[in-house]
Design a protein around this motif. Structure first.
Motif, PDB file in Angstrom:
ATOM      1  N   GLN A  14       0.856  -1.189   0.000  1.00  8.44           N
ATOM      2  CA  GLN A  14       0.000   0.000   0.000  1.00  8.44           C
ATOM      3  C   GLN A  14       0.892   1.240   0.000  1.00  8.44           C
ATOM      4  O   GLN A  14       1.971   1.248   0.613  1.00  8.44           O
ATOM      5  N   GLU A  15       0.447   2.288  -0.670  1.00  3.46           N
ATOM      6  CA  GLU A  15       1.250   3.509  -0.797  1.00  3.46           C
ATOM      7  C   GLU A  15       1.644   4.069   0.573  1.00  3.46           C
ATOM      8  O   GLU A  15       2.772   4.539   0.745  1.00  3.46           O
ATOM      9  N   ASP A  16       0.748   3.989   1.550  1.00  4.82           N
ATOM     10  CA  ASP A  16       1.076   4.543   2.871  1.00  4.82           C
ATOM     11  C   ASP A  16       2.063   3.675   3.653  1.00  4.82           C
ATOM     12  O   ASP A  16       2.514   4.057   4.727  1.00  4.82           O
ATOM     13  N   ARG A  18       4.812   2.383   1.890  1.00  2.00           N
ATOM     14  CA  ARG A  18       6.006   2.385   1.033  1.00  2.00           C
ATOM     15  C   ARG A  18       7.280   2.784   1.803  1.00  2.00           C
ATOM     16  O   ARG A  18       8.303   2.128   1.680  1.00  2.00           O
ATOM     17  N   GLU A  57      13.560   1.750  -4.856  1.00  2.00           N
ATOM     18  CA  GLU A  57      12.504   2.459  -5.578  1.00  2.00           C
ATOM     19  C   GLU A  57      12.467   2.072  -7.052  1.00  2.00           C
ATOM     20  O   GLU A  57      11.391   1.934  -7.632  1.00  2.00           O
ATOM     21  N   ASP A  61       9.152   0.558  -8.649  1.00  2.00           N
ATOM     22  CA  ASP A  61       8.531   1.348  -9.714  1.00  2.00           C
ATOM     23  C   ASP A  61       8.772   0.790 -11.114  1.00  2.00           C
ATOM     24  O   ASP A  61       8.393   1.418 -12.099  1.00  2.00           O
TER      25      ASP A  61
END
Length: 184
Positions: A14-16, A18, A57, A61
């Protein structure tokens, strides 16, 4: 379930989470280097980090990246980043880490089995690890069924290192390439 076969699940990052995922990954890699080489070591990419934020990252990504938390009993105990090419039936294990407090409990092996179950369309998996990471070599070969297929060194570079960089090559750059072919 017995202690030899822990129950784990994979959940999408989840982005929160990361930032914590990156910190946990760096801690796990730093811990491994400390175990292997002691507290002081120059095998770092970024300050005191064995793996840099930018490396993590880039993996997260990546164009075909899938990033998961390894979860056991509702708690994050590690993480995995995969690069999946479904069309070609190939996958790369970009990153896999288990937090040090969860080492030697079968979590990594259980997580890898979950990856294979999640991606039955992948018939060839590859990963790399530094030559000095004995725990990783044991894990990939003896626990997960990978085979060492290549050794990148001063005389045989990996694809990311041009031959003209030979003078800059050091022992710390040596890597094993692992492959696992899954019979259909």
């Amino acid at each position: 379930m017995s202690d030899n076969k822990p129950e784990v699940s994979l959940s999408f990052l989840q982005e929160d989470d990361r930032e914590q995922f990156i910190k946990d990954n760096q801690w796990a890699f730093r811990y491994g280097a400390q175990i292997e080489f002691g507290m002081r070591d120059d095998r770092t990419e970024e300050g005191s980090e064995v793996i840099s934020r930018s490396t993590i990252e880039q993996c997260i990504d990546g164009e075909n990246a899938e990033t998961y938390r390894i979860v056991q009993k509702g708690k994050h105990v590690g993480g995995i980043v995969l690069s999946i090419d479904k069309k070609a039936g190939k996958g790369e294990l970009e990153l896999l880490f288990v937090l040090p407090e969860s080492h030697s409990k079968g979590i990594g092996k259980a997580a890898w089995k979950a990856v294979e179950k999640l991606h039955p369309e992948i018939h060839t998996w590859e990963t790399i690890t530094p030559y000095f990471e004995k725990r990783n070599i044991h894990f990939y070969v003896n626990c997960c069924g990978f085979h060492i297929v290549e050794f990148w060194n001063r005389h045989h570079h990996g694809p990311a290192v041009p031959e003209e960089e030979n003078g800059n090559w050091s022992e710390e750059d040596e890597m094993f390439v692992f492959r696992k072919d899954i019979n259909v």
